[in-house]
Write an enzyme that holds these catalytic residues in place. Structure first.
Site, PDB file in Angstrom:
ATOM      1  N   ARG A  25     -10.094   6.805   4.217  1.00 23.98           N
ATOM      2  CA  ARG A  25      -9.382   5.667   3.615  1.00 23.98           C
ATOM      3  C   ARG A  25      -9.144   5.919   2.130  1.00 23.98           C
ATOM      4  O   ARG A  25      -8.093   5.565   1.594  1.00 23.98           O
ATOM      5  CB  ARG A  25     -10.180   4.381   3.830  1.00 23.98           C
ATOM      6  CG  ARG A  25     -10.047   3.875   5.267  1.00 23.98           C
ATOM      7  CD  ARG A  25     -11.204   3.006   5.684  1.00 23.98           C
ATOM      8  NE  ARG A  25     -11.326   1.779   4.915  1.00 23.98           N
ATOM      9  CZ  ARG A  25     -12.443   1.057   4.864  1.00 23.98           C
ATOM     10  NH1 ARG A  25     -13.524   1.446   5.525  1.00 23.98           N
ATOM     11  NH2 ARG A  25     -12.475  -0.053   4.165  1.00 23.98           N
TER      12      ARG A  25
ATOM     13  N   ARG B 271       0.819  -1.210   0.000  1.00 28.79           N
ATOM     14  CA  ARG B 271       0.000   0.000   0.000  1.00 28.79           C
ATOM     15  C   ARG B 271       0.855   1.264   0.000  1.00 28.79           C
ATOM     16  O   ARG B 271       0.300   2.373  -0.003  1.00 28.79           O
ATOM     17  CB  ARG B 271      -0.880   0.011   1.245  1.00 28.79           C
ATOM     18  CG  ARG B 271      -2.339  -0.298   1.001  1.00 28.79           C
ATOM     19  CD  ARG B 271      -2.999  -0.405   2.364  1.00 28.79           C
ATOM     20  NE  ARG B 271      -4.414  -0.174   2.358  1.00 28.79           N
ATOM     21  CZ  ARG B 271      -5.328  -1.140   2.370  1.00 28.79           C
ATOM     22  NH1 ARG B 271      -4.972  -2.397   2.323  1.00 28.79           N
ATOM     23  NH2 ARG B 271      -6.598  -0.834   2.428  1.00 28.79           N
TER      24      ARG B 271
ATOM     25  N   ARG C   5     -21.540  -2.486   2.851  1.00 31.56           N
ATOM     26  CA  ARG C   5     -20.817  -3.595   3.490  1.00 31.56           C
ATOM     27  C   ARG C   5     -20.856  -3.432   5.013  1.00 31.56           C
ATOM     28  O   ARG C   5     -20.927  -4.407   5.750  1.00 31.56           O
ATOM     29  CB  ARG C   5     -19.360  -3.597   2.984  1.00 31.56           C
ATOM     30  CG  ARG C   5     -18.540  -4.754   3.512  1.00 31.56           C
ATOM     31  CD  ARG C   5     -17.232  -4.870   2.772  1.00 31.56           C
ATOM     32  NE  ARG C   5     -16.201  -4.010   3.335  1.00 31.56           N
ATOM     33  CZ  ARG C   5     -14.978  -3.862   2.805  1.00 31.56           C
ATOM     34  NH1 ARG C   5     -14.652  -4.505   1.701  1.00 31.56           N
ATOM     35  NH2 ARG C   5     -14.096  -3.076   3.367  1.00 31.56           N
TER      36      ARG C   5
ATOM     37  N   ARG D 209     -17.370  -4.562  10.548  1.00 30.36           N
ATOM     38  CA  ARG D 209     -16.134  -3.762  10.537  1.00 30.36           C
ATOM     39  C   ARG D 209     -16.443  -2.328  10.912  1.00 30.36           C
ATOM     40  O   ARG D 209     -17.189  -1.648  10.207  1.00 30.36           O
ATOM     41  CB  ARG D 209     -15.481  -3.827   9.152  1.00 30.36           C
ATOM     42  CG  ARG D 209     -14.679  -5.092   8.945  1.00 30.36           C
ATOM     43  CD  ARG D 209     -14.071  -5.131   7.572  1.00 30.36           C
ATOM     44  NE  ARG D 209     -13.246  -3.954   7.250  1.00 30.36           N
ATOM     45  CZ  ARG D 209     -12.495  -3.853   6.188  1.00 30.36           C
ATOM     46  NH1 ARG D 209     -12.451  -4.851   5.318  1.00 30.36           N
ATOM     47  NH2 ARG D 209     -11.783  -2.776   5.961  1.00 30.36           N
TER      48      ARG D 209
HETATM   49  P1  ADP Z   1     -10.080  -2.068   2.514  1.00 30.70           P
HETATM   50  O1  ADP Z   1      -9.421  -2.504   1.237  1.00 30.70           O
HETATM   51  O2  ADP Z   1     -11.556  -2.146   2.461  1.00 30.70           O
HETATM   52  O3  ADP Z   1      -9.581  -0.754   3.067  1.00 30.70           O
HETATM   53  P2  ADP Z   1      -8.425  -3.804   4.154  1.00 30.70           P
HETATM   54  O4  ADP Z   1      -8.961  -4.951   4.918  1.00 30.70           O
HETATM   55  O5  ADP Z   1      -7.463  -4.069   3.055  1.00 30.70           O
HETATM   56  O6  ADP Z   1      -9.743  -3.102   3.649  1.00 30.70           O
HETATM   57  O7  ADP Z   1      -7.720  -2.759   5.141  1.00 30.70           O
HETATM   58  C1  ADP Z   1      -8.334  -2.260   6.298  1.00 30.70           C
HETATM   59  C2  ADP Z   1      -7.382  -1.323   7.042  1.00 30.70           C
HETATM   60  O8  ADP Z   1      -6.219  -2.063   7.481  1.00 30.70           O
HETATM   61  C3  ADP Z   1      -6.789  -0.179   6.223  1.00 30.70           C
HETATM   62  O9  ADP Z   1      -7.627   0.951   6.198  1.00 30.70           O
HETATM   63  C4  ADP Z   1      -5.462   0.089   6.976  1.00 30.70           C
HETATM   64  O10 ADP Z   1      -5.688   0.831   8.162  1.00 30.70           O
HETATM   65  C5  ADP Z   1      -5.031  -1.297   7.393  1.00 30.70           C
HETATM   66  N1  ADP Z   1      -4.128  -1.925   6.389  1.00 30.70           N
HETATM   67  C6  ADP Z   1      -4.403  -3.028   5.633  1.00 30.70           C
HETATM   68  N2  ADP Z   1      -3.365  -3.329   4.826  1.00 30.70           N
HETATM   69  C7  ADP Z   1      -2.409  -2.392   5.062  1.00 30.70           C
HETATM   70  C8  ADP Z   1      -1.108  -2.129   4.531  1.00 30.70           C
HETATM   71  N3  ADP Z   1      -0.572  -2.914   3.565  1.00 30.70           N
HETATM   72  N4  ADP Z   1      -0.405  -1.071   5.000  1.00 30.70           N
HETATM   73  C9  ADP Z   1      -0.916  -0.280   5.954  1.00 30.70           C
HETATM   74  N5  ADP Z   1      -2.137  -0.459   6.497  1.00 30.70           N
HETATM   75  C10 ADP Z   1      -2.882  -1.494   6.070  1.00 30.70           C
END
Ligand code: ADP
Length: 194
Positions: A146, A89, A128, A134
């Site tokens: 986000r 990310r 969702r 969540r």
């Molecule tokens: P979505 O794609 O719906 O945002 P995720 O389950 O991928 O859902 O992520 C939820 C939260 O988890 C993000 O908003 C972030 O806070 C954290 N997160 C997930 N993956 C990462 C990552 N690779 N780096 C930093 N934070 C992450």
């Protein structure tokens, strides 16, 4: 090994399409969001810290998620390939992933980037939130945060892979089957060229 990054903003359908793709191509699904939620559910110190950031719609520090991915790669030595969902990310995460995969003698095969409009994302995430349990899906401000985090820190990750001709944009609006067909077509193309 053939490794895939499923890329795209929150709510673009990465989780749903991942389930179908891992079944079709026999891949190991690595979702940093799911890994973080397991830590939260287990009440670990990492989970407690991560929850604060996640509930504010902010990213968790790079070293935390890179550490989790590194352990998950080590824990799965005998797989056809990995499907990364929600990771990398940030550009720092992408660089770290390259190094980890190189140590294992492998690399990213393709980055499939799902494209969905902002308004559709907000609609899907609020929807969702009605059933996902969540907390980050129930508040529109958190959802918009986000999306802002995605635009500021994550969207540029696609540029990291572009020079290697690894990125394919895929329209993430339509039926689940239509999107799955587009994703599969691109994977098949790359697999046959391997
Ligand atoms: P979505 O794609 O719906 O945002 P995720 O389950 O991928 O859902 O992520 C939820 C939260 O988890 C993000 O908003 C972030 O806070 C954290 N997160 C997930 N993956 C990462 C990552 N690779 N780096 C930093 N934070 C992450």
């Amino acid at each position: 090994m053939f490794n895939i990054i499923l890329f795209g903003p929150p709510g673009s359908g990465k989780g749903t399409q991942s389930e179908n793709l891992i079944a079709k191509y026999n891949l190991k699904h690595l979702s940093t969001g799911d890994l973080l939620r397991s830590e939260i559910a287990a009440g670990t110190p990492l989970g407690v810290e991560a929850k604060k950031l996640m509930d504010a719609g902010q990213l968790v520090p790079d070293e935390v998620v890179v550490g989790m991915i590194s352990s998950a790669l080590d824990a799965n030595p005998q797989v056809n390939g990995f499907l990364f969902d929600g990771f990398p990310r940030t550009t720092a995460q992408a660089e770290a992933l390259d190094k980890l995969l190189k140590l294992k003698g492998t690399e990213i095969g393709v980055v499939l980037a799902l494209e969905v409009s902002d308004e559709e994302l907000v609609k899907r995430l609020l929807n969702r939130g009605l059933t996902s349990g969540r907390s980050d899906d129930t508040n529109e401000n958190v959802i918009r945060n986000r999306i802002v985090e995605y635009k500021n820190k994550t969207a540029i990750v696609a540029d990291y892979y572009k020079p290697f001709d690894k990125v394919k944009n895929i329209k993430g609006e339509g039926t689940l089957d239509e999107i799955f067909a587009l994703l599969s077509k691109e994977i098949d193309l790359r697999l046959s060229a391997n």
